[in-house]
Write a protein that holds these residues in place. Structure first.
Motif, mmCIF file in Angstrom:
data_model
loop_
_atom_site.group_PDB
_atom_site.id
_atom_site.type_symbol
_atom_site.label_atom_id
_atom_site.label_comp_id
_atom_site.label_asym_id
_atom_site.label_seq_id
_atom_site.Cartn_x
_atom_site.Cartn_y
_atom_site.Cartn_z
ATOM 1 N N GLN A 188 -27.980 -101.431 -12.112
ATOM 2 C CA GLN A 188 -26.902 -101.491 -11.121
ATOM 3 C C GLN A 188 -25.747 -102.397 -11.541
ATOM 4 O OE1 GLN A 188 -27.263 -98.699 -9.286
ATOM 5 N NE2 GLN A 188 -26.463 -99.893 -7.608
ATOM 6 N N ASN A 189 -25.737 -102.834 -12.758
ATOM 7 C CA ASN A 189 -24.679 -103.727 -13.221
ATOM 8 C C ASN A 189 -23.389 -102.957 -13.459
ATOM 9 O OD1 ASN A 189 -23.233 -105.871 -14.196
ATOM 10 N ND2 ASN A 189 -24.621 -106.340 -15.888
ATOM 11 N N MET A 190 -22.277 -103.432 -12.866
ATOM 12 C CA MET A 190 -20.987 -102.779 -13.014
ATOM 13 C C MET A 190 -20.210 -103.298 -14.217
ATOM 14 S SD MET A 190 -19.800 -102.643 -9.011
ATOM 15 C CE MET A 190 -18.432 -101.524 -9.345
ATOM 16 N N VAL B 271 -11.833 -114.462 -21.100
ATOM 17 C CA VAL B 271 -12.306 -113.161 -21.567
ATOM 18 C C VAL B 271 -12.273 -112.188 -20.398
ATOM 19 C CG1 VAL B 271 -13.705 -113.990 -23.479
ATOM 20 C CG2 VAL B 271 -14.698 -113.897 -21.187
ATOM 21 N N MET B 272 -11.948 -110.919 -20.691
ATOM 22 C CA MET B 272 -11.802 -109.911 -19.655
ATOM 23 C C MET B 272 -12.587 -108.664 -20.018
ATOM 24 S SD MET B 272 -10.413 -106.998 -18.302
ATOM 25 C CE MET B 272 -9.408 -106.445 -19.691
ATOM 26 N N VAL B 273 -13.129 -107.993 -18.992
ATOM 27 C CA VAL B 273 -13.838 -106.741 -19.178
ATOM 28 C C VAL B 273 -13.512 -105.814 -18.016
ATOM 29 C CG1 VAL B 273 -15.931 -107.452 -17.924
ATOM 30 C CG2 VAL B 273 -16.095 -105.738 -19.749
ATOM 31 N N GLN B 274 -13.568 -104.529 -18.268
ATOM 32 C CA GLN B 274 -13.358 -103.533 -17.220
ATOM 33 C C GLN B 274 -14.691 -103.202 -16.563
ATOM 34 O OE1 GLN B 274 -12.004 -99.818 -18.704
ATOM 35 N NE2 GLN B 274 -11.932 -98.833 -16.701
ATOM 36 N N LEU B 275 -14.681 -103.022 -15.240
ATOM 37 C CA LEU B 275 -15.875 -102.614 -14.514
ATOM 38 C C LEU B 275 -16.067 -101.101 -14.622
ATOM 39 C CD1 LEU B 275 -15.394 -104.792 -11.292
ATOM 40 C CD2 LEU B 275 -16.646 -105.365 -13.387
ATOM 41 N N THR B 276 -17.244 -100.629 -14.250
ATOM 42 C CA THR B 276 -17.535 -99.203 -14.351
ATOM 43 C C THR B 276 -16.734 -98.364 -13.358
ATOM 44 O OG1 THR B 276 -19.414 -99.471 -12.839
ATOM 45 C CG2 THR B 276 -19.869 -99.581 -15.221
ATOM 46 N N LYS C 295 -22.877 -110.204 -14.832
ATOM 47 C CA LYS C 295 -23.394 -109.182 -13.924
ATOM 48 C C LYS C 295 -22.514 -109.080 -12.681
ATOM 49 C CE LYS C 295 -27.819 -109.207 -13.435
ATOM 50 N NZ LYS C 295 -29.199 -109.624 -13.027
ATOM 51 N N VAL C 296 -22.243 -107.844 -12.232
ATOM 52 C CA VAL C 296 -21.595 -107.582 -10.947
ATOM 53 C C VAL C 296 -22.363 -106.442 -10.280
ATOM 54 C CG1 VAL C 296 -19.502 -106.835 -9.748
ATOM 55 C CG2 VAL C 296 -19.325 -108.331 -11.748
ATOM 56 N N PRO D 121 -26.818 -101.028 -0.916
ATOM 57 C CA PRO D 121 -27.734 -100.285 -1.796
ATOM 58 C C PRO D 121 -27.361 -98.817 -1.956
ATOM 59 C CG PRO D 121 -28.758 -100.702 0.336
ATOM 60 C CD PRO D 121 -27.482 -101.503 0.313
ATOM 61 N N ASN D 122 -26.500 -98.313 -1.074
ATOM 62 C CA ASN D 122 -26.092 -96.906 -1.159
ATOM 63 C C ASN D 122 -24.854 -96.698 -2.023
ATOM 64 O OD1 ASN D 122 -28.157 -95.990 0.649
ATOM 65 N ND2 ASN D 122 -26.940 -96.780 2.364
ATOM 66 N N GLU D 123 -24.240 -97.804 -2.476
ATOM 67 C CA GLU D 123 -23.030 -97.665 -3.287
ATOM 68 C C GLU D 123 -23.391 -97.495 -4.751
ATOM 69 O OE1 GLU D 123 -19.022 -100.101 -4.665
ATOM 70 O OE2 GLU D 123 -20.137 -100.796 -2.911
ATOM 71 N N SER D 124 -22.888 -96.435 -5.340
ATOM 72 C CA SER D 124 -23.101 -96.202 -6.765
ATOM 73 C C SER D 124 -22.186 -97.106 -7.574
ATOM 74 C CB SER D 124 -22.814 -94.744 -7.118
ATOM 75 O OG SER D 124 -22.826 -94.544 -8.519
ATOM 76 N N ILE D 125 -22.624 -97.440 -8.782
ATOM 77 C CA ILE D 125 -21.768 -98.247 -9.653
ATOM 78 C C ILE D 125 -20.809 -97.366 -10.446
ATOM 79 C CG2 ILE D 125 -23.533 -100.025 -9.855
ATOM 80 C CD1 ILE D 125 -24.020 -99.011 -12.735
ATOM 81 N N PHE D 126 -20.871 -96.047 -10.241
ATOM 82 C CA PHE D 126 -20.014 -95.109 -10.948
ATOM 83 C C PHE D 126 -19.063 -94.428 -9.975
ATOM 84 C CE2 PHE D 126 -24.153 -95.029 -13.246
ATOM 85 C CZ PHE D 126 -23.729 -95.726 -14.361
#
Length: 390
Positions: A21-23, A113-118, A246-247, A252-257
């Motif tokens: 579930q990590n975004m 440092v920067m990263v894009q989420l899913t 980790k994000v 619990p019903n929200e998809s990471i995609f």
């Protein structure tokens, strides 16, 4: 066309499948392009980008580095096992010197440092964020603040000293606790409510020097420094290793995609009437930092533009790139042109005739708002298209 788009989406989902579930994409820095052999090589870590108040140069450490300089557990900053896997990154969170020719730095010198989420965060939803830090052995000082800052756009920090009090991370370490542990890893975590559409995560120290509480560690300087240099010329540095970011959505019903339903072709008019002279701004178009490489989060909007051009087969457009006023005029002119071309290249690759497409970069010459705040500069960094013929 639709089949091609969903093939791209499927590839994207598979690439992140292993993160539960990590975004956060590549959360422990294990996916790499090459082994590090020197400092300033964050570019070897897939999906992560540097920011900073000067020329940003976060570092990358990996067990594959054989000379011990950028390795794990031994490296130029001391010795430290990874929190997990065989990789971590490092960045300056505090660095100052009263004088000294080689170490003179402005106030509030930082690396980020920067990263894009899913996918973009959902307005009103709560999220949990977490990462682990370790103070490098060869640090004279520890500090009391490091956090996670979520934004819709890639935060374009000016590469110069800045008023750090402006930026408010949604998750931050407890300011009453000094982050001094150089043996084990310390967890920084918290929850927050999204404003909506946040897609970029930046990690670092966002408080100015005046609000930090540096604590002397009484450790030796990094090997190779001149120990005979007077104390008032010695740099005061806090350098932290970071691992396992980790994000997670708390619903619990929200998809990471992205919602596949939202990716279906659009039936209603999305951009507006296809009339000559009309200009439309593309929403949620993202590029790698200071590059013309489109990020995967841009696919939905690009698909919408592709569908629009299929619906109006006689329409000819000019894709126009714009930047803010940070950086040289020549660089911004070229960057805006390259980004406009990247959008055209996507359309051509997805079946739109190149004879219907032109591109042009305007750099910072056509701002829509003054370039006086980070939010306004984000608005000026945009891609538009102008209808030339119908």
């Amino acid at each position: 066309m639709q089949k091609m788009y969903f093939v791209l989406l499927a590839s994207y989902l598979l690439s992140a499948r292993g993160y539960a579930q990590n975004m956060v994409i590549n959360p422990s820095f294990e996916e790499i392009w090459d082994c590090p052999f020197s400092m300033n090589q964050l570019e070897y870590v897939k999906s992560w980008f540097p920011f900073g108040t000067a020329d940003p140069s976060p570092d990358f450490f990996h067990g594959c580095a054989k000379d011990g300089f950028m390795g794990i557990p031994e490296n130029m900053f001391g010795q430290q096992e990874a929190h997990s896997g065989e990789s971590y990154i490092g960045l300056i969170c505090y660095l100052t010197s009263k004088s000294g020719k080689g170490w003179r730095v402005p106030a509030n010198h930082r690396e980020f440092v920067m990263v894009q989420l899913t996918k973009p965060l959902v307005a009103g939803h709560q999220y949990y964020g977490e990462f682990w830090i370790n103070l490098a052995d060869a640090c004279e000082f520890s500090i009391n603040s490091i956090g996670m800052y979520f934004t819709r756009d890639l935060p374009h920090f000016d590469w110069q000293a800045m008023d750090l009090g402006y930026y408010k991370p949604q998750i931050n370490s407890d300011p009453s606790v000094s982050l001094h542990d150089n043996k084990g890893w310390t967890k920084v975590s918290g929850t927050f409510t999204a404003k909506g559409d946040e897609l970029a995560l930046t990690i670092g120290t966002f408080r100015p020097d005046s609000e930090l509480d540096p604590k002397k560690t009484k450790r030796e300087f990094i090997s190779g420094r001149d120990k005979n240099l007077p104390k008032h010329l010695q740099p005061m540095i806090s350098y932290y290793f970071i691992d396992d970011v980790k994000v997670i959505p708390l619903d619990p019903n929200e998809s990471i995609f992205p919602d596949p339903i939202a990716l279906a072709p659009i039936e209603e008019e999305y951009f507006g009437p296809a009339e000559v002279g009309n200009t439309f701004t593309l929403q949620n178009i993202y590029f790698e930092f200071e590059k013309a490489t489109l990020l995967r989060s841009s696919l939905l909007e690009l698909k919408r533009l592709n569908t629009y051009l299929e619906k109006y087969p006689r329409v000819k457009i000019q894709v126009e790139g714009h930047t803010d006023n940070v950086g040289s005029q020549g660089f911004n002119d070229q960057l805006s042109t390259d980004r406009a071309k990247a959008v055209v290249d996507y359309l051509v690759a997805n079946g739109i005739s190149k004879f219907r497409l032109e591109y042009k970069g305007y750099g910072s010459h056509r701002p829509i708002v003054p370039n006086d705040t980070p939010q306004n500069r984000a608005l000026n960094r945009r891609v538009e298209f102008l209808i030339l013929e119908n």
